[in-house]
Design an enzyme around this catalytic site. Structure first.
Site, PDB file in Angstrom:
ATOM      1  N   GLU B 267       0.646  -1.248   0.140  1.00  0.00           N
ATOM      2  CA  GLU B 267       0.158   0.015  -0.008  1.00  0.00           C
ATOM      3  C   GLU B 267       0.866   1.292  -0.131  1.00  0.00           C
ATOM      4  O   GLU B 267       0.480   2.367  -0.474  1.00  0.00           O
ATOM      5  CB  GLU B 267      -0.896  -0.058   1.248  1.00  0.00           C
ATOM      6  CG  GLU B 267      -2.304  -0.552   0.986  1.00  0.00           C
ATOM      7  CD  GLU B 267      -3.337  -0.237   1.813  1.00  0.00           C
ATOM      8  OE1 GLU B 267      -4.624  -0.664   1.727  1.00  0.00           O
ATOM      9  OE2 GLU B 267      -3.053   0.437   2.876  1.00  0.00           O
ATOM     10  N   HIS B 293      10.561 -25.886   0.238  1.00  0.00           N
ATOM     11  CA  HIS B 293      10.271 -26.829  -0.532  1.00  0.00           C
ATOM     12  C   HIS B 293       9.093 -26.320  -1.498  1.00  0.00           C
ATOM     13  O   HIS B 293       8.135 -26.944  -1.887  1.00  0.00           O
ATOM     14  CB  HIS B 293       9.712 -27.986   0.341  1.00  0.00           C
ATOM     15  CG  HIS B 293      10.733 -28.857   1.066  1.00  0.00           C
ATOM     16  ND1 HIS B 293      11.221 -30.011   0.662  1.00  0.00           N
ATOM     17  CD2 HIS B 293      11.480 -28.426   2.210  1.00  0.00           C
ATOM     18  CE1 HIS B 293      12.085 -30.144   1.698  1.00  0.00           C
ATOM     19  NE2 HIS B 293      12.567 -29.245   2.444  1.00  0.00           N
ATOM     20  N   LYS B 408     -14.399   0.646  -4.685  1.00  0.00           N
ATOM     21  CA  LYS B 408     -15.363   0.932  -3.660  1.00  0.00           C
ATOM     22  C   LYS B 408     -16.538   1.606  -4.186  1.00  0.00           C
ATOM     23  O   LYS B 408     -17.639   1.316  -3.973  1.00  0.00           O
ATOM     24  CB  LYS B 408     -14.733   1.922  -2.708  1.00  0.00           C
ATOM     25  CG  LYS B 408     -13.824   1.182  -1.781  1.00  0.00           C
ATOM     26  CD  LYS B 408     -13.461   2.226  -0.553  1.00  0.00           C
ATOM     27  CE  LYS B 408     -12.294   1.549   0.134  1.00  0.00           C
ATOM     28  NZ  LYS B 408     -11.626   2.754   1.133  1.00  0.00           N
TER      29      LYS B 408
END
Lengths: 417, 417
Positions: B267, B293, B408
């Site tokens: 951010e 791994h 938004k």
């Protein structure tokens, strides 16, 4: 049912069309020559389910409530992913607990939560000599005082390559062994005994998972799933521009699935290609909507060097509502009142997908109508086939992992000093 | 004590030296002008600890065993990271439970594990109107039948910006409010009330965490921690070459810390710079030795487009041994017998670090002598200062996040239809 969608433009000219055909042929060849064997698991592993179900009538297994898996990487990530996805649908399933990190704090915490008399121990290592797994196996033997020659044999299972040192060890003590086909690498092994044995013991319906996998394998080889070819061609030919793929999964229980995907891509596609160049795509897992408040800013305004894949579950089969409550002064949040959380999380997924696509980021989506066992099988095989195709176009050996040997040698040297 | 080491070459010529000085000056300015306020938290939040400790003598808090935090992103990641790191050292600490994702399955699971009479509810939103947080708050109110006008007021706390809608809401009902300084962004807020209130209520020693933070702030402003400047200069001037930073943390309990770091960098550093260019570094969290791994192959043989930072805990304060057991046929794993798991995990960290550095990947390391509260405070401030310096050199606004507004707006539109 799993749907695949893409929001990015990709001009399938002759060149791309040829690439797709060649990649398809290489994968067919890999399958026919036995270079990679995971395509056969959805059929071949049915026998394992039947056998494990028969085994489950033993008193030791009936009295157990915990399956302890001792394994790392490909030996734990797949079963863990499926357990996380299905757990809430199986309230009666036995607990799965994974010993995967030689982290002393974690080991102590796990020991404190266990009762030997109610536990089945499964040690998994393809090579049979993974240092973390063998060290964890030893401390488990010692802590629980497991008598390998006596009664405790019944609560022990080994899963490994045929003829491996672990296989021979288990034979020597008469411990039950399941083998992994030689041509199935750890990261492609979730539908082999590696995943099927612990998940069936826990109580999951592995037959349906295998069925879903079989379906997409069949359709792929019939060239009815060419969107996988197309996606592979896009990401492989553009990897220097779009160096990362972000898997943005909208459900908390998909977190372990994204980890499985990170191993699958990281170990398969990060390679020196046949011309000696370093190539490879970086996989990243994100959880919506949590990471909308974490990583999203970077996708939206940062460099256009990523592709983003969304996973959405259309029907969570859960109807919790956002109550019709108005918090005085916070009326601006009321537009979701009376809707379900299922609707909210999916609307967030769609809104984020649109916002990202509007920035020119290549976006695609995997949509599961619901979280069923067959959908999970389909999702797993989709990713495995996509990886093989991408590796074919990148001109690498998708199935080896030579890069990690150096660290192992340095590790051994440190203890020899 | 925290040590910082680097294995990469970086020629500090006049140009770099000037960049470092300029970045330092910009951060000093940001601090003095109040653009960013997190530098002051280690001092200012001491008062909050004192106040919360006093509050803790109330019957409601004394009788509670669970702290439910309702918040997302910067409102949950920091406290979660510290809780994960310290939990094993505080067996008596109250349980922290986070409502952060509007995922219906997760909400149901959490509700099933809770008892209202033993829970303190903390709702955290900087703006006061985060849609996920407010929706979760409503379902919590409804599910537990919280009486905002009556007795349940005592088990409710709000944390938000002064004057926000949530602040006014809490005042209206007489609910206890802690405020976040206006110049402290969510991702920099862990040492404000956002982290300090829930962690102190749970029983953690936050004073020592703050002390560790204060120490490195003081030393940084005295130019006694110039390695932070140097690292910022390296990653910011090379971001187009090394597009990712992998934080490889060797301890399972650091997993949530890597998520906090991903938000901090993602951010803060994914931005359109002051000349209009998209810039930014992609942060990735990995856990050693699990991801040895999984992801390691890609670092070792894939493109050299990443830097790698190791975090190592020298002393886990746990002496579990790898037992001196020889598994017949698997003697090749015996070289670690008789050593502690503490030694093994750290030797893996060192071996992987050497192997990666040998490939020409820029590597550095953060070494904590042990996992103490002061070390955690130091680690947090180290990362926050590093982020500010990197942002200064990238010539961006490190503290805003304009990129997520579009999603938004689309979300709200979806519900208006």
């Amino acid at each position: 049912m799993v749907k695949f969608q893409r929001d990015f433009e990709f001009n399938i000219d002759e060149n791309i069309s040829n690439l797709m055909d060649e990649a398809f042929c290489r994968v067919v060849e890999e399958c026919e020559n036995g270079v990679a064997g995971y395509y056969n698991l959805p059929e071949d592993s049915k026998m394992i389910v039947t056998e494990v179900e028969a085994l489950s009538s033993s008193e030791t297994i009936k009295n157990s409530d915990t399956i302890a898996v001792i394994g790392i990487g490909g030996s734990s990530l797949g079963a863990k992913a499926i357990d996380s996805m299905l757990r809430h649908k199986y309230p009666q399933a036995k607990r799965l607990i994974f010993f995967e990190n030689p982290d002393p704090v974690e080991i102590s915490k796990k020991f404190a939560s266990m009762d030997k008399e109610k536990t089945i121990f499964i040690v998994i290592s393809k090579s049979g000599s993974t240092i973390e797994t063998m060290s964890l196996f030893k401390v488990v033997i010692s802590h629980f005082n497991l008598d390998l020659n006596g009664d405790d044999k019944d609560r022990l299972i080994a899963i490994t390559d045929e003829g491996s040192v672990l296989c021979r060890f288990a034979d020597r003590y008469g411990i039950k062994v399941y083998t992994i086909p030689h041509n199935v690498g750890g990261r492609f092994s979730v539908l082999s005994a590696v995943g099927i044995v612990p998940l069936t013991l826990a109580g999951y319906d592995c037959c349906s998972i295998l069925e879903g996998g079989a379906k997409i394998v069949r359709r792929f080889f019939n060239r009815e799933e060419d969107h996988i070819l197309l996606k592979a061609a896009f990401i492989a030919t553009n990897w220097e521009k779009y160096r990362m793929n972000v898997l943005f999964a909208y459900a908390s229980f998909l977190d372990d699935f994204t980890k499985w995907y990170v191993q699958l891509w990281g170990e398969s596609l990060g390679k020196i290609d046949k011309s000696g160049n370093r190539v490879g795509l970086t996989p990243l897992g994100q959880i919506g909507s949590i990471d909308q408040h974490s990583f999203l800013q970077l996708i939206i305004e940062g460099p256009i060097d990523k592709t983003v894949t969304f996973i959405k579950i259309e029907d969570f089969e859960n109807d919790i509502l956002i109550p019709d409550i108005t918090l005085e002064g916070i009326q601006k949040c009321d537009f979701v009142n009376g809707h379900t959380f299922n609707e909210l999380i999916n609307a967030e997924c769609d809104a984020t997908r649109e916002a990202i696509a509007q920035q020119g980021v290549p976006v695609d989506a995997i949509i599961l109508d619901k979280l069923s066992e067959t959908n999970i099988g389909e999702l797993i095989l989709y990713y495995e086939i996509l990886t093989s195709l991408t590796g074919a176009i990148l001109n690498i050996d998708t199935y080896n992992q030579p890069g990690v040997e150096l660290g192992k040698r340095i590790l051994a040297d440190k203890f020899k000093k």
